[in-house]
Design a protein around this motif. Structure first.
Motif, PDB file in Angstrom:
ATOM      1  N   GLU A   1       4.107  -4.035  21.677  1.00  0.00           N
ATOM      2  CA  GLU A   1       3.197  -4.944  22.384  1.00  0.00           C
ATOM      3  C   GLU A   1       2.246  -5.641  21.413  1.00  0.00           C
ATOM      4  O   GLU A   1       1.941  -6.827  21.572  1.00  0.00           O
ATOM      5  CB  GLU A   1       2.387  -4.179  23.434  1.00  0.00           C
ATOM      6  N   THR A   2       1.804  -4.912  20.403  1.00  0.00           N
ATOM      7  CA  THR A   2       0.888  -5.466  19.411  1.00  0.00           C
ATOM      8  C   THR A   2       1.558  -6.570  18.605  1.00  0.00           C
ATOM      9  O   THR A   2       0.986  -7.651  18.425  1.00  0.00           O
ATOM     10  CB  THR A   2       0.363  -4.347  18.482  1.00  0.00           C
ATOM     11  N   ILE A   3       2.759  -6.329  18.152  1.00  0.00           N
ATOM     12  CA  ILE A   3       3.497  -7.342  17.378  1.00  0.00           C
ATOM     13  C   ILE A   3       3.796  -8.555  18.259  1.00  0.00           C
ATOM     14  O   ILE A   3       3.650  -9.706  17.825  1.00  0.00           O
ATOM     15  CB  ILE A   3       4.788  -6.749  16.785  1.00  0.00           C
ATOM     16  N   GLN A   4       4.194  -8.314  19.508  1.00  0.00           N
ATOM     17  CA  GLN A   4       4.473  -9.427  20.416  1.00  0.00           C
ATOM     18  C   GLN A   4       3.219 -10.259  20.671  1.00  0.00           C
ATOM     19  O   GLN A   4       3.283 -11.497  20.690  1.00  0.00           O
ATOM     20  CB  GLN A   4       5.046  -8.907  21.736  1.00  0.00           C
ATOM     21  N   LEU A   5       2.090  -9.605  20.858  1.00  0.00           N
ATOM     22  CA  LEU A   5       0.846 -10.325  21.094  1.00  0.00           C
ATOM     23  C   LEU A   5       0.431 -11.107  19.850  1.00  0.00           C
ATOM     24  O   LEU A   5       0.020 -12.264  19.939  1.00  0.00           O
ATOM     25  CB  LEU A   5      -0.265  -9.364  21.529  1.00  0.00           C
ATOM     26  N   SER A   6       0.568 -10.483  18.699  1.00  0.00           N
ATOM     27  CA  SER A   6       0.259 -11.173  17.447  1.00  0.00           C
ATOM     28  C   SER A   6       1.129 -12.418  17.297  1.00  0.00           C
ATOM     29  O   SER A   6       0.644 -13.493  16.909  1.00  0.00           O
ATOM     30  CB  SER A   6       0.464 -10.222  16.266  1.00  0.00           C
ATOM     31  N   ASN A   7       2.402 -12.302  17.637  1.00  0.00           N
ATOM     32  CA  ASN A   7       3.315 -13.450  17.588  1.00  0.00           C
ATOM     33  C   ASN A   7       2.901 -14.538  18.583  1.00  0.00           C
ATOM     34  O   ASN A   7       3.016 -15.730  18.282  1.00  0.00           O
ATOM     35  CB  ASN A   7       4.753 -13.016  17.845  1.00  0.00           C
ATOM     36  N   SER A   8       2.412 -14.126  19.747  1.00  0.00           N
ATOM     37  CA  SER A   8       1.944 -15.101  20.740  1.00  0.00           C
ATOM     38  C   SER A   8       0.756 -15.894  20.209  1.00  0.00           C
ATOM     39  O   SER A   8       0.677 -17.111  20.403  1.00  0.00           O
ATOM     40  CB  SER A   8       1.558 -14.403  22.044  1.00  0.00           C
TER      41      SER A   8
END
Length: 92
Positions: free
Chosen positions: A36-43
Protein backbone atom coordinates in the motif's frame (compact mmCIF):
# COMPACT_ATOMS: atom_id res chain seq x y z
CA UNK A 1 8.40 26.90 5.29
CA UNK A 2 5.95 26.33 8.13
CA UNK A 3 3.12 27.92 6.14
CA UNK A 4 3.90 25.51 3.30
CA UNK A 5 3.80 22.56 5.69
CA UNK A 6 0.44 23.70 7.11
CA UNK A 7 -1.03 24.16 3.62
CA UNK A 8 0.06 20.70 2.45
CA UNK A 9 -1.11 19.06 5.69
CA UNK A 10 -4.48 20.76 5.40
CA UNK A 11 -4.90 19.45 1.84
CA UNK A 12 -3.88 15.95 2.93
CA UNK A 13 -6.32 15.91 5.85
CA UNK A 14 -9.14 17.22 3.63
CA UNK A 15 -8.40 14.39 1.19
CA UNK A 16 -8.77 11.80 3.96
CA UNK A 17 -5.13 11.01 4.67
CA UNK A 18 -4.07 10.05 8.20
CA UNK A 19 -0.99 12.00 9.32
CA UNK A 20 1.48 11.52 12.14
CA UNK A 21 2.37 14.34 14.51
CA UNK A 22 5.73 15.96 14.03
CA UNK A 23 7.56 19.19 14.75
CA UNK A 24 9.83 19.12 11.68
CA UNK A 25 8.96 20.49 8.23
CA UNK A 26 8.39 16.88 7.18
CA UNK A 27 4.84 15.56 6.86
CA UNK A 28 4.36 11.82 7.36
CA UNK A 29 1.30 10.10 5.93
CA UNK A 30 0.29 6.76 7.45
CA UNK A 31 0.03 4.35 4.53
CA UNK A 32 -0.33 0.77 5.81
CA UNK A 33 1.39 -2.28 4.36
CA UNK A 34 4.55 -2.16 2.28
CA UNK A 35 2.52 -2.73 -0.90
CA UNK A 36 0.00 0.00 0.00
CA UNK A 37 2.87 2.36 0.80
CA UNK A 38 4.61 1.80 -2.53
CA UNK A 39 1.30 2.14 -4.40
CA UNK A 40 0.50 5.40 -2.60
CA UNK A 41 3.99 6.73 -3.25
CA UNK A 42 3.52 5.90 -6.94
CA UNK A 43 0.16 7.71 -6.92
CA UNK A 44 1.85 10.84 -5.59
CA UNK A 45 4.59 10.47 -8.21
CA UNK A 46 1.96 10.19 -10.95
CA UNK A 47 0.65 13.57 -9.73
CA UNK A 48 4.21 14.97 -9.91
CA UNK A 49 4.64 15.07 -6.12
CA UNK A 50 7.89 13.62 -4.90
CA UNK A 51 7.68 11.59 -1.69
CA UNK A 52 9.85 9.19 0.24
CA UNK A 53 8.33 5.81 1.11
CA UNK A 54 9.33 4.05 4.33
CA UNK A 55 8.44 0.37 4.60
CA UNK A 56 9.38 -2.55 6.85
CA UNK A 57 12.05 -2.93 8.28
CA UNK A 58 12.56 0.87 8.43
CA UNK A 59 9.17 1.09 10.17
CA UNK A 60 7.15 -1.62 11.93
CA UNK A 61 5.39 -4.11 9.66
CA UNK A 62 2.13 -2.72 8.19
CA UNK A 63 2.92 0.79 9.45
CA UNK A 64 4.37 2.26 6.26
CA UNK A 65 4.84 5.99 5.88
CA UNK A 66 5.03 8.41 2.99
CA UNK A 67 6.98 11.54 3.75
CA UNK A 68 6.70 14.93 2.10
CA UNK A 69 9.09 17.79 2.83
CA UNK A 70 7.96 21.41 2.77
CA UNK A 71 10.69 23.45 1.12
CA UNK A 72 11.20 27.05 2.23
CA UNK A 73 11.76 28.16 -1.37
CA UNK A 74 8.67 26.56 -2.91
CA UNK A 75 6.81 28.92 -5.23
CA UNK A 76 3.15 29.64 -4.56
CA UNK A 77 2.06 28.04 -7.86
CA UNK A 78 3.94 24.85 -6.90
CA UNK A 79 2.14 24.72 -3.56
CA UNK A 80 -1.24 25.32 -5.24
CA UNK A 81 -0.55 22.60 -7.82
CA UNK A 82 0.34 20.16 -5.03
CA UNK A 83 -2.83 21.04 -3.12
CA UNK A 84 -4.96 20.48 -6.23
CA UNK A 85 -3.25 17.17 -6.98
CA UNK A 86 -3.81 16.00 -3.41
CA UNK A 87 -7.51 16.94 -3.62
CA UNK A 88 -7.78 14.71 -6.70
CA UNK A 89 -6.50 11.81 -4.58
CA UNK A 90 -9.37 12.23 -2.10
CA UNK A 91 -10.08 9.05 -0.18
CA UNK A 92 -7.20 7.42 -2.06
Amino acid sequence: MWNVKRSIESALISAGFDLTNGKAPITSVKSGSSLETIQLSNSFWDKRIMTTAFVYPSVPKNEGRIRLIAGANMREETIQRAEEAIKQMKNH
